[in-house]
Design a protein around this motif. Structure first.
Motif, PDB file in Angstrom:
ATOM      1  N   VAL A  69      -4.563  46.845-102.104  1.00 57.41           N
ATOM      2  CA  VAL A  69      -5.093  45.482-102.204  1.00 57.41           C
ATOM      3  C   VAL A  69      -4.046  44.467-101.737  1.00 57.41           C
ATOM      4  O   VAL A  69      -4.348  43.564-100.949  1.00 57.41           O
ATOM      5  N   ARG A  70      -2.806  44.634-102.197  1.00 56.31           N
ATOM      6  CA  ARG A  70      -1.740  43.710-101.771  1.00 56.31           C
ATOM      7  C   ARG A  70      -1.537  43.772-100.259  1.00 56.31           C
ATOM      8  O   ARG A  70      -1.344  42.746 -99.608  1.00 56.31           O
ATOM      9  N   SER A  71      -1.582  44.968 -99.693  1.00 54.87           N
ATOM     10  CA  SER A  71      -1.402  45.119 -98.249  1.00 54.87           C
ATOM     11  C   SER A  71      -2.560  44.503 -97.462  1.00 54.87           C
ATOM     12  O   SER A  71      -2.359  43.949 -96.390  1.00 54.87           O
ATOM     13  N   LEU A  72      -3.765  44.614 -98.008  1.00 55.72           N
ATOM     14  CA  LEU A  72      -4.920  43.979 -97.369  1.00 55.72           C
ATOM     15  C   LEU A  72      -4.792  42.457 -97.408  1.00 55.72           C
ATOM     16  O   LEU A  72      -5.019  41.775 -96.401  1.00 55.72           O
ATOM     17  N   GLU A  73      -4.427  41.946 -98.573  1.00 54.65           N
ATOM     18  CA  GLU A  73      -4.335  40.493 -98.729  1.00 54.65           C
ATOM     19  C   GLU A  73      -3.193  39.892 -97.922  1.00 54.65           C
ATOM     20  O   GLU A  73      -3.281  38.757 -97.477  1.00 54.65           O
ATOM     21  N   SER A  74      -2.130  40.651 -97.691  1.00 54.03           N
ATOM     22  CA  SER A  74      -1.009  40.147 -96.900  1.00 54.03           C
ATOM     23  C   SER A  74      -1.217  40.350 -95.408  1.00 54.03           C
ATOM     24  O   SER A  74      -0.445  39.853 -94.597  1.00 54.03           O
ATOM     25  N   GLY A  75      -2.256  41.112 -95.049  1.00 50.00           N
ATOM     26  CA  GLY A  75      -2.523  41.360 -93.637  1.00 50.00           C
ATOM     27  C   GLY A  75      -1.808  42.575 -93.079  1.00 50.00           C
ATOM     28  O   GLY A  75      -1.923  42.873 -91.893  1.00 50.00           O
ATOM     29  N   GLU A  76      -1.053  43.296 -93.919  1.00 50.96           N
ATOM     30  CA  GLU A  76      -0.348  44.494 -93.464  1.00 50.96           C
ATOM     31  C   GLU A  76      -1.322  45.620 -93.134  1.00 50.96           C
ATOM     32  O   GLU A  76      -1.028  46.478 -92.307  1.00 50.96           O
ATOM     33  N   LEU A  77      -2.453  45.629 -93.830  1.00 46.27           N
ATOM     34  CA  LEU A  77      -3.493  46.636 -93.608  1.00 46.27           C
ATOM     35  C   LEU A  77      -4.769  45.945 -93.177  1.00 46.27           C
ATOM     36  O   LEU A  77      -5.060  44.834 -93.615  1.00 46.27           O
ATOM     37  N   ASP A  78      -5.545  46.618 -92.364  1.00 51.41           N
ATOM     38  CA  ASP A  78      -6.828  46.102 -91.914  1.00 51.41           C
ATOM     39  C   ASP A  78      -7.937  46.766 -92.733  1.00 51.41           C
ATOM     40  O   ASP A  78      -7.861  47.962 -93.029  1.00 51.41           O
ATOM     41  N   GLU A  79      -8.962  46.000 -93.099  1.00 52.35           N
ATOM     42  CA  GLU A  79     -10.062  46.554 -93.897  1.00 52.35           C
ATOM     43  C   GLU A  79     -10.713  47.748 -93.218  1.00 52.35           C
ATOM     44  O   GLU A  79     -11.131  48.692 -93.888  1.00 52.35           O
ATOM     45  N   ALA A  80     -10.814  47.725 -91.896  1.00 54.76           N
ATOM     46  CA  ALA A  80     -11.437  48.834 -91.169  1.00 54.76           C
ATOM     47  C   ALA A  80     -10.628  50.116 -91.356  1.00 54.76           C
ATOM     48  O   ALA A  80     -11.191  51.200 -91.491  1.00 54.76           O
ATOM     49  N   ASP A  81      -9.293  49.991 -91.384  1.00 56.02           N
ATOM     50  CA  ASP A  81      -8.442  51.165 -91.598  1.00 56.02           C
ATOM     51  C   ASP A  81      -8.648  51.737 -92.997  1.00 56.02           C
ATOM     52  O   ASP A  81      -8.703  52.952 -93.190  1.00 56.02           O
ATOM     53  N   VAL A  82      -8.773  50.861 -93.988  1.00 55.32           N
ATOM     54  CA  VAL A  82      -8.995  51.308 -95.362  1.00 55.32           C
ATOM     55  C   VAL A  82     -10.355  51.998 -95.459  1.00 55.32           C
ATOM     56  O   VAL A  82     -10.490  53.056 -96.079  1.00 55.32           O
ATOM     57  N   ALA A  83     -11.361  51.416 -94.825  1.00 59.25           N
ATOM     58  CA  ALA A  83     -12.697  52.018 -94.831  1.00 59.25           C
ATOM     59  C   ALA A  83     -12.652  53.404 -94.199  1.00 59.25           C
ATOM     60  O   ALA A  83     -13.276  54.345 -94.702  1.00 59.25           O
ATOM     61  N   ASP A  84     -11.902  53.542 -93.116  1.00 60.24           N
ATOM     62  CA  ASP A  84     -11.758  54.858 -92.471  1.00 60.24           C
ATOM     63  C   ASP A  84     -11.092  55.856 -93.406  1.00 60.24           C
ATOM     64  O   ASP A  84     -11.490  57.016 -93.489  1.00 60.24           O
ATOM     65  N   ASP A  85     -10.062  55.395 -94.141  1.00 56.96           N
ATOM     66  CA  ASP A  85      -9.341  56.279 -95.052  1.00 56.96           C
ATOM     67  C   ASP A  85     -10.215  56.768 -96.205  1.00 56.96           C
ATOM     68  O   ASP A  85     -10.045  57.879 -96.693  1.00 56.96           O
ATOM     69  N   THR A  86     -11.136  55.938 -96.658  1.00 62.21           N
ATOM     70  CA  THR A  86     -12.001  56.326 -97.776  1.00 62.21           C
ATOM     71  C   THR A  86     -13.241  57.080 -97.297  1.00 62.21           C
ATOM     72  O   THR A  86     -13.941  57.689 -98.104  1.00 62.21           O
ATOM     73  N   GLN A  87     -13.483  57.072 -95.999  1.00 63.45           N
ATOM     74  CA  GLN A  87     -14.701  57.666 -95.444  1.00 63.45           C
ATOM     75  C   GLN A  87     -14.812  59.161 -95.723  1.00 63.45           C
ATOM     76  O   GLN A  87     -15.891  59.655 -96.020  1.00 63.45           O
ATOM     77  N   SER A  88     -13.721  59.902 -95.657  1.00 66.59           N
ATOM     78  CA  SER A  88     -13.813  61.348 -95.870  1.00 66.59           C
ATOM     79  C   SER A  88     -14.268  61.650 -97.301  1.00 66.59           C
ATOM     80  O   SER A  88     -15.056  62.571 -97.519  1.00 66.59           O
ATOM     81  N   PHE A  89     -13.801  60.849 -98.254  1.00 68.94           N
ATOM     82  CA  PHE A  89     -14.235  61.068 -99.634  1.00 68.94           C
ATOM     83  C   PHE A  89     -15.714  60.727 -99.785  1.00 68.94           C
ATOM     84  O   PHE A  89     -16.474  61.481-100.367  1.00 68.94           O
ATOM     85  N   THR A  90     -16.122  59.586 -99.250  1.00 72.19           N
ATOM     86  CA  THR A  90     -17.528  59.197 -99.388  1.00 72.19           C
ATOM     87  C   THR A  90     -18.442  60.137 -98.609  1.00 72.19           C
ATOM     88  O   THR A  90     -19.568  60.397 -99.039  1.00 72.19           O
ATOM     89  N   ASP A  91     -17.958  60.674 -97.498  1.00 65.74           N
ATOM     90  CA  ASP A  91     -18.741  61.692 -96.769  1.00 65.74           C
ATOM     91  C   ASP A  91     -18.926  62.937 -97.629  1.00 65.74           C
ATOM     92  O   ASP A  91     -19.991  63.542 -97.646  1.00 65.74           O
ATOM     93  N   SER A  92     -17.878  63.309 -98.350  1.00 64.06           N
ATOM     94  CA  SER A  92     -17.946  64.468 -99.242  1.00 64.06           C
ATOM     95  C   SER A  92     -18.974  64.236-100.346  1.00 64.06           C
ATOM     96  O   SER A  92     -19.755  65.126-100.683  1.00 64.06           O
ATOM     97  N   VAL A  93     -18.985  63.027-100.911  1.00 63.99           N
ATOM     98  CA  VAL A  93     -19.972  62.677-101.934  1.00 63.99           C
ATOM     99  C   VAL A  93     -21.377  62.787-101.343  1.00 63.99           C
ATOM    100  O   VAL A  93     -22.278  63.370-101.960  1.00 63.99           O
TER     101      VAL A  93
END
Length: 149
Positions: A48-72
């Motif tokens: 969350v801190r990295s997203l709010e500071s701009g260090e991380l992009d929301e699309a990258d976070v969504a990609d990172d969580t995608q494998s878990f949600t695909d598994s679900v």
């Protein structure tokens, strides 16, 4: 409870082993009651801190969580259970009352969940284990029945 009491089961997850187990229980309960299951991926404070500071992009976070949600999705479909998922910030740098437990309960109210299956994780302090402290809060304050696994 009767089959008409449960239409939507909420499973808050953080990608940990304990959340995989919670999803299995949530799918089983949803299957038993002919209900839907919703997996809520709760992001940890560092993300969350990295997203709010701009260090991380929301699309990258969504990609990172995608494998878990695909598994679900695969597991729910294999069990014949309708499913959905979402991502939430488990912390806020602006609002002190926002924490993983409150995020789970707020989401449960927003989506009108009838049952919550929360992973009860050991307190490890490991990065990414967002829900390890949330289970107790959810158990204490949820207005829905809660299964802690």
């Amino acid at each position: 409870m009767t089959a008409h009491d449960i239409d939507l089961v909420l499973a808050p997850v953080d990608g940990s082993e304990a959340s995989h187990e919670a999803v299995e229980y949530a799918i089983a309960i949803a299957g038993e009651y002919d209900a839907r299951v919703h997996a809520l991926y709760v992001l940890d404070e560092d993300v969350v801190r990295s997203l709010e500071s701009g260090e991380l992009d929301e699309a990258d976070v969504a990609d990172d969580t995608q494998s878990f949600t695909d598994s679900v999705a695969r597991r729910a479909e294999a069990a014949g259970v309708a499913h959905s998922n979402s991502i939430a910030y488990g912390f806020s740098t602006k609002v002190k009352t926002v924490h993983p437990g409150s995020v789970v309960l707020d989401t449960a109210e927003e989506i009108a969940a009838d049952f919550i299956v929360v992973p009860r994780e050991p307190i490890t302090g490991e990065p990414g284990a967002v829900l390890e402290k949330a289970a107790e809060y959810v158990l204490l304050y949820a207005s829905q029945p809660v299964l802690s696994v």
